[in-house]
Design an enzyme around this catalytic site. Structure first.
Site, PDB file in Angstrom:
ATOM      1  N   GLU A  46      -7.445 -20.642 -16.398  1.00 31.76           N
ATOM      2  CA  GLU A  46      -7.936 -21.092 -14.880  1.00 31.76           C
ATOM      3  C   GLU A  46      -9.171 -21.997 -15.376  1.00 31.76           C
ATOM      4  O   GLU A  46     -10.067 -21.709 -16.048  1.00 31.76           O
ATOM      5  CB  GLU A  46      -8.385 -20.180 -14.002  1.00 31.76           C
ATOM      6  CG  GLU A  46      -8.970 -20.831 -12.899  1.00 31.76           C
ATOM      7  CD  GLU A  46     -10.158 -20.079 -12.258  1.00 31.76           C
ATOM      8  OE1 GLU A  46     -10.274 -20.247 -10.769  1.00 31.76           O
ATOM      9  OE2 GLU A  46     -10.952 -19.505 -12.885  1.00 31.76           O
ATOM     10  N   ASP A  85     -10.066 -16.235 -16.487  1.00 31.92           N
ATOM     11  CA  ASP A  85     -10.676 -16.563 -15.442  1.00 31.92           C
ATOM     12  C   ASP A  85     -11.846 -17.621 -15.906  1.00 31.92           C
ATOM     13  O   ASP A  85     -12.387 -17.504 -16.936  1.00 31.92           O
ATOM     14  CB  ASP A  85     -11.701 -15.304 -15.008  1.00 31.92           C
ATOM     15  CG  ASP A  85     -12.216 -15.503 -13.556  1.00 31.92           C
ATOM     16  OD1 ASP A  85     -11.474 -15.757 -12.427  1.00 31.92           O
ATOM     17  OD2 ASP A  85     -13.582 -15.405 -13.545  1.00 31.92           O
ATOM     18  N   ASP A 129       0.717  -1.154  -0.191  1.00 34.63           N
ATOM     19  CA  ASP A 129      -0.096  -0.106   0.023  1.00 34.63           C
ATOM     20  C   ASP A 129       0.887   1.350  -0.013  1.00 34.63           C
ATOM     21  O   ASP A 129       1.747   1.623   0.884  1.00 34.63           O
ATOM     22  CB  ASP A 129      -1.043  -0.088   1.142  1.00 34.63           C
ATOM     23  CG  ASP A 129      -1.565   1.217   1.233  1.00 34.63           C
ATOM     24  OD1 ASP A 129      -1.792   2.070   0.524  1.00 34.63           O
ATOM     25  OD2 ASP A 129      -2.044   1.357   2.606  1.00 34.63           O
ATOM     26  N   ASN A 179       0.012   4.546  -0.172  1.00 35.39           N
ATOM     27  CA  ASN A 179      -0.854   5.755   0.266  1.00 35.39           C
ATOM     28  C   ASN A 179      -1.366   5.746   1.904  1.00 35.39           C
ATOM     29  O   ASN A 179      -2.150   6.531   2.219  1.00 35.39           O
ATOM     30  CB  ASN A 179      -1.632   6.241  -0.580  1.00 35.39           C
ATOM     31  CG  ASN A 179      -2.894   5.356  -0.807  1.00 35.39           C
ATOM     32  OD1 ASN A 179      -2.886   4.374  -0.339  1.00 35.39           O
ATOM     33  ND2 ASN A 179      -3.782   5.900  -1.646  1.00 35.39           N
ATOM     34  N   ASP A 213      -5.576 -10.477 -15.374  1.00 31.46           N
ATOM     35  CA  ASP A 213      -6.568 -11.256 -15.581  1.00 31.46           C
ATOM     36  C   ASP A 213      -7.828 -10.839 -16.340  1.00 31.46           C
ATOM     37  O   ASP A 213      -8.134  -9.692 -16.469  1.00 31.46           O
ATOM     38  CB  ASP A 213      -7.317 -11.082 -13.898  1.00 31.46           C
ATOM     39  CG  ASP A 213      -7.490 -12.414 -13.322  1.00 31.46           C
ATOM     40  OD1 ASP A 213      -8.184 -13.215 -13.908  1.00 31.46           O
ATOM     41  OD2 ASP A 213      -6.689 -12.859 -12.249  1.00 31.46           O
ATOM     42  N   ASP A 222      -1.971  -1.328  -3.757  1.00 26.73           N
ATOM     43  CA  ASP A 222      -2.291  -0.739  -4.936  1.00 26.73           C
ATOM     44  C   ASP A 222      -1.060  -0.773  -5.883  1.00 26.73           C
ATOM     45  O   ASP A 222      -0.148  -1.313  -5.642  1.00 26.73           O
ATOM     46  CB  ASP A 222      -2.632   0.845  -4.680  1.00 26.73           C
ATOM     47  CG  ASP A 222      -1.558   1.390  -3.622  1.00 26.73           C
ATOM     48  OD1 ASP A 222      -0.269   1.252  -3.967  1.00 26.73           O
ATOM     49  OD2 ASP A 222      -1.784   2.039  -2.622  1.00 26.73           O
ATOM     50  N   HIS A 248      -5.118 -16.974  -4.517  1.00 25.74           N
ATOM     51  CA  HIS A 248      -6.079 -16.099  -3.658  1.00 25.74           C
ATOM     52  C   HIS A 248      -7.329 -17.001  -3.603  1.00 25.74           C
ATOM     53  O   HIS A 248      -8.157 -16.504  -2.704  1.00 25.74           O
ATOM     54  CB  HIS A 248      -6.624 -14.954  -4.281  1.00 25.74           C
ATOM     55  CG  HIS A 248      -7.092 -15.085  -5.827  1.00 25.74           C
ATOM     56  ND1 HIS A 248      -6.634 -15.738  -6.675  1.00 25.74           N
ATOM     57  CD2 HIS A 248      -8.368 -14.887  -6.047  1.00 25.74           C
ATOM     58  CE1 HIS A 248      -7.291 -15.790  -7.744  1.00 25.74           C
ATOM     59  NE2 HIS A 248      -8.435 -15.335  -7.507  1.00 25.74           N
ATOM     60  N   ASP A 249      -7.645 -18.238  -4.258  1.00 22.23           N
ATOM     61  CA  ASP A 249      -8.760 -19.108  -4.061  1.00 22.23           C
ATOM     62  C   ASP A 249      -8.201 -20.231  -3.044  1.00 22.23           C
ATOM     63  O   ASP A 249      -9.294 -20.806  -2.481  1.00 22.23           O
ATOM     64  CB  ASP A 249      -9.296 -19.537  -5.453  1.00 22.23           C
ATOM     65  CG  ASP A 249      -9.929 -18.477  -6.141  1.00 22.23           C
ATOM     66  OD1 ASP A 249     -10.350 -17.646  -5.623  1.00 22.23           O
ATOM     67  OD2 ASP A 249      -9.511 -18.632  -7.524  1.00 22.23           O
TER      68      ASP A 249
HETATM   69  C1  NOJ Z   1     -12.104 -17.387 -10.538  1.00 30.40           C
HETATM   70  C2  NOJ Z   1     -11.390 -16.406  -9.289  1.00 30.40           C
HETATM   71  O1  NOJ Z   1      -9.931 -16.965  -8.956  1.00 30.40           O
HETATM   72  C3  NOJ Z   1     -12.158 -16.266  -8.020  1.00 30.40           C
HETATM   73  O2  NOJ Z   1     -11.429 -15.713  -7.352  1.00 30.40           O
HETATM   74  C4  NOJ Z   1     -13.472 -15.750  -8.433  1.00 30.40           C
HETATM   75  O3  NOJ Z   1     -14.200 -15.605  -7.508  1.00 30.40           O
HETATM   76  C5  NOJ Z   1     -14.009 -16.629  -9.858  1.00 30.40           C
HETATM   77  N1  NOJ Z   1     -13.197 -16.829 -10.814  1.00 30.40           N
HETATM   78  C6  NOJ Z   1     -15.331 -15.656 -10.212  1.00 30.40           C
HETATM   79  O4  NOJ Z   1     -14.492 -14.750 -11.403  1.00 30.40           O
HETATM   80 CA    CA Z   2      -3.523   2.118  -1.047  1.00 32.03          CA
END
Ligand code: NOJ
Ligand code: CA
Length: 521
Positions: free
Chosen positions: A269, A207, A22, A24, A104, A30, A329-330
């Site tokens: 993905e 995605d 981050d 700021n 993405d 960011d 992140h999933d």
């Molecule tokens: C896959 C992404 O990695 C996930 O984070 C998202 O919730 C779903 N696709 C929907 O876009």
């Molecule tokens: Ca920020």
């Protein structure tokens, strides 16, 4: 920056912009924060991580119902993350350091606040009505039995009061699915591709590439769908709301478009659990590579990993390379799934298999998940989105209050401390990446696993120039392996105390939860 197939030997690093740095003090990572840390990722010396490409999760304008995967403008930057000028700086800074940038591409759905959807929902006769998937209800309920990928969201349909019809959403109700069969939608999406390529990005992470099309007749799925904890785990084979042939057609079109702009990368993905379907999505004229999703679903078991790697290797087109990630992140982080020492062995595996390694930010530190007290995410994924731990107090990430709490491990799982500790996870990652870059067997060689005792996974990587063996001990006790005849040299171990030097393949000692890389001859 010229080689045509740069991606074939690339190590990818995933940045979740909200959680990386981050600049700021608002507590939200960011784009400028990323720019400020590019040297950490690759400064051309062994002191940096040395990755070759950055995958940025969405930073586009978004109401954040799914933290950026609900996009309300495809051709801009959310003010929380910065501006298009920041993207330019980021791309330029990455390119100067020899790194590519992939962004993405979320084509399956927009945000329900996207102007296209606002128009579409306004009346049945709106010209954009057919840009999304609208249908009449059945017996007072949704049009069919399709479910959202998020367990908490229930049906994949929401009734819109204004027009009395239902719209399809494969994810949250705030993410209506686009109708990619509509030529106008296709044209609009093509513009998005062109827009980002003009910004200088080097490709796209696609995605949910398997979800882009659904059955035109909206037929019920054959089996009643049980609730699943995570959408990646759906045994979603041959269901009517995904994996339709038209997806391949669109992805081929995108590939052609990208190839027309230069040597880019399409990373898919494709969370389908059937490998024989997954391999249809990458190689040849489809996407270049796709995540091997079964890889991140394995228990800590050597035979399970060997099985899943061998299966996909046998099925994939000979020239096709999968992408191996240990976390995203999933997906919960490696240390939280398996443990600290296990994560080191897993890292050696990821960097030495045949495929593209993809490092989720902070994995190089062995960061653990840190779920907040009150869940923010609709699918309980906050834990793995913990802000990057640059130093022990958290000020390296933000001078304000971080949007998610740091981990309890911040005192040890941070860049400052690990940079100075030769045996740290960070330095192991640096060594593995450096070794991989110098090795033709790891970058381009073939792969074959060897039979070995329970709880060990042993494989050979070979190029015309060199032959390597990787031996991973998944067990919490030492073992001595007989892997072959003749001399070899221990090049690298996950145990930093173990020094490089000659070993005999007849008897290779492995410590508890240790992985080693050997050079044959
Ligand atoms: C896959 C992404 O990695 C996930 O984070 C998202 O919730 C779903 N696709 C929907 O876009
Ligand atoms: Ca920020």
């Amino acid at each position: 920056m010229t080689t045509e197939h740069w991606w074939r030997s690339a190590v990818i690093y995933q940045i979740y912009p909200r959680s990386f740095a981050d600049s700021n003090g608002d507590g939200i990572g960011d784009l400028r924060g990323i720019v400020e840390h590019l040297d950490y990722l690759h400064d051309g010396t062994p002191r940096s991580l040395g990755v070759d490409a950055l995958w940025l999760s969405p930073f586009y304008p978004s109401p954040q119902a799914d933290f950026g995967y609900d996009i309300s403008d495809y051709q801009a930057v959310d003010p929380a993350y910065g501006t298009l000028a920041d993207v330019e700086k980021l791309v330029e800074g990455a390119h100067q350091r020899g790194m590519r940038v992939i962004v993405d591409l979320v084509m399956n759905h927009t945000s329900d606040r996207h102007p296209w959807f606002l128009e579409s929902r306004s009346s049945r006769s709106n010209p954009k009505r057919d840009w999304y998937v609208w249908a009449d209800g059945r017996d007072g309920g949704p049009p069919n039995n399709w479910l959202s990928s998020f367990e908490r969201c229930g049906p994949a349909w929401t009734r819109d009061e204004t027009t009395g019809q239902f719209y399809l959403h494969s994810f949250t109700p705030q993410q209506p699915d686009l109708n990619l069969r509509n030529p106008q939608v296709r044209a609009a999406i093509r513009e998005v591709w062109g827009f980002w390529l003009k910004q200088g990005v080097d490709g796209f992470r696609i995605d949910v590439a398997h979800r882009l099309f659904k059955d035109g007749q909206l037929r019920d799925n054959p089996e009643p769908l049980a609730a699943y904890r995570r959408y990646h785990r759906h045994p979603e084979l041959r269901q009517y709301n995904l994996d339709q042939p038209e997806s391949h057609e669109l992805l081929r079109e995108l590939r052609c478009f990208l190839d027309g702009h230069g040597p880019g990368l399409l990373l898919g993905e494709v969370p389908i659990s059937d490998d024989s379907r997954l391999v249809e999505y990458f190689g040849a004229d489809g996407m270049h590579t796709a995540f091997h999703i079964a890889f991140w679903e394995q228990p800590w078991d050597a035979a399970a990993f060997r099985g899943t790697v061998d299966r996909l290797s046998a099925l994939a087109r000979p020239d096709a390379l999968p992408t191996y990630a240990l976390a995203t992140h999933d997906i919960p982080r490696t240390v939280s799934r398996y443990g600290l020492r296990q994560a080191r062995v897993a890292a050696m595996m990821m960097f030495t298999l045949r495929g593209l390694p993809c490092v989720y930010y902070g994995e190089e530190l062995g960061m653990a998940d840190s779920p907040p007290e009150r869940a923010l995410d609709v699918d309980d994924r906050d834990g793995q989105r913990v802000p990057m731990q640059w130093e022990p107090t958290g000020t390296g990430f933000t001078t304000g209050t971080p949007w998610l709490p740091f981990g309890r491990d911040i005192g040890t799982a941070n860049v400052l401390v690990q940079d100075a500790a030769p045996d740290s996870s960070l330095n192991l990652y640096r060594r593995l990446i450096r070794y991989r870059h110098a090795s033709t067997a790891l970058r381009f060689g073939d792969y074959g696993s060897l039979d070995s005792p329970a709880q060990t996974f042993v494989y050979r990587r070979r190029s015309p120039e060199e032959e390597l063996l990787v031996a991973l001990n998944f067990a919490d006790r030492p073992i001595v392996l007989a892997i072959g005849e003749g001399p070899a040299r221990l090049e690298l171990s996950t145990d930093a105390a173990r020094s490089a030097g000659p070993v005999s393949l007849r008897s290779v000692p492995l410590g508890a939860l240790e992985g080693v890389l050997l050079r044959v001859g």
